[in-house]
Scaffold this active site. Structure first.
Site, mmCIF file in Angstrom:
data_model
loop_
_atom_site.group_PDB
_atom_site.id
_atom_site.type_symbol
_atom_site.label_atom_id
_atom_site.label_comp_id
_atom_site.label_asym_id
_atom_site.label_seq_id
_atom_site.Cartn_x
_atom_site.Cartn_y
_atom_site.Cartn_z
ATOM 1 C CG ASP A 1 -70.801 79.870 58.826
ATOM 2 O OD1 ASP A 1 -71.493 79.466 59.693
ATOM 3 O OD2 ASP A 1 -70.700 79.879 57.453
ATOM 4 C CE LYS A 2 -75.034 80.484 56.464
ATOM 5 N NZ LYS A 2 -73.863 79.600 56.476
ATOM 6 C CB SER B 1 -82.967 73.922 55.059
ATOM 7 O OG SER B 1 -81.785 74.157 54.217
ATOM 8 C CG ASP C 1 -72.766 76.354 61.662
ATOM 9 O OD1 ASP C 1 -73.804 75.620 61.637
ATOM 10 O OD2 ASP C 1 -72.068 76.827 60.665
ATOM 11 N NE ARG C 2 -71.911 69.111 59.142
ATOM 12 C CZ ARG C 2 -72.499 67.917 58.384
ATOM 13 N NH1 ARG C 2 -72.731 66.969 59.065
ATOM 14 N NH2 ARG C 2 -73.139 68.425 57.199
ATOM 15 C CG ASP C 3 -72.561 72.003 56.703
ATOM 16 O OD1 ASP C 3 -71.733 70.937 57.207
ATOM 17 O OD2 ASP C 3 -73.689 71.859 56.622
#
Length: 219
Positions: A162-163, A82, A37-39
């Site tokens: 992170d999710k 999004s 993942d990035r952010d």
């Protein structure tokens, strides 16, 4: 709002899907990958990042990516965006921020091989207003798309995010393991989530990446 005209300026496979091959490294068919993942995983999460000047890398993430580079493992970013569907920023802003992320990583000798971003969201408008689009995590579409382009062995690949949605996307794509930043470890049928940061398991993540390289025949 995202402008449909940008489809000719950026690597958009469709209005809400960015698919960019970065660099020229060549990989053998059946190589596992490191998905990230990035952010919130590569860079600190600032909400809806649209300013390259505010991008800061997470501590140790460059070392994780560099380990995959040394092992001959493709590094693939898979990120939900999004904010584009919601009209907070456009593909031009995403390109600038993503370019800064890659620049900061490169300064630490860490290199990404492919970037995929999904802008579809039910709160969007126009062609980006999509509910439960197959490319948006926790759906596995971006991972499957990367596998198609790079000829990856998904079952031996791993994902860092992170999710829980990142872990679910990995599981649904057929991966066997994921590493959840600051999250809870868990074992499910055919999929193991390990916690990165919790209990200081940085070395464990590096070892898992090195093991992928050993299986792939890399030194």
């Amino acid at each position: 709002m995202a402008d449909p005209a940008t489809s000719g300026r950026y690597p958009l496979a469709e209005p809400g899907l960015w698919v960019e091959r970065v660099g020229s490294r060549v990989f053998s068919a059946g190589t596992p990958a490191l998905f990230l993942d990035r952010d919130g995983t590569i860079n600190l999460d600032t909400g809806y990042p649209d300013d390259p000047g505010e991008i800061v890398l997470r501590e140790d993430i460059a070392a994780v990516i560099a380990a995959a580079n040394r092992a001959g493992i493709p590094v693939v970013i898979v990120t939900n965006q999004s904010g584009i569907a919601r009209g907070y920023y456009g593909w031009a802003d995403f390109a600038a921020v993503n370019g800064r992320v890659l620049e900061l990583l490169g300064a630490e000798n860490a290199f990404v091989d492919m970037v995929l971003a999904c802008a579809y969201h039910e709160a969007g408008s126009g062609r980006l207003a999509m509910s439960d689009d197959p490319m948006r995590k926790p759906n596995p579409g971006m991972l499957l798309e990367a596998a198609k382009h790079l000829g990856l062995d998904l079952q031996r690949s791993l994902i860092v995010g992170d999710k829980p949605a990142d872990m679910e996307a990995g599981q649904r794509a057929g991966l066997s393991q994921g590493w959840l930043v600051d999250g809870q470890a868990a074992v499910q049928p055919d999929f193991t989530v390990r916690s990165w940061r919790d209990h200081g398991d940085f070395d464990g993540l590096l070892a898992a990446i090195a093991a992928l390289g050993a299986v792939s025949g890399e030194p």
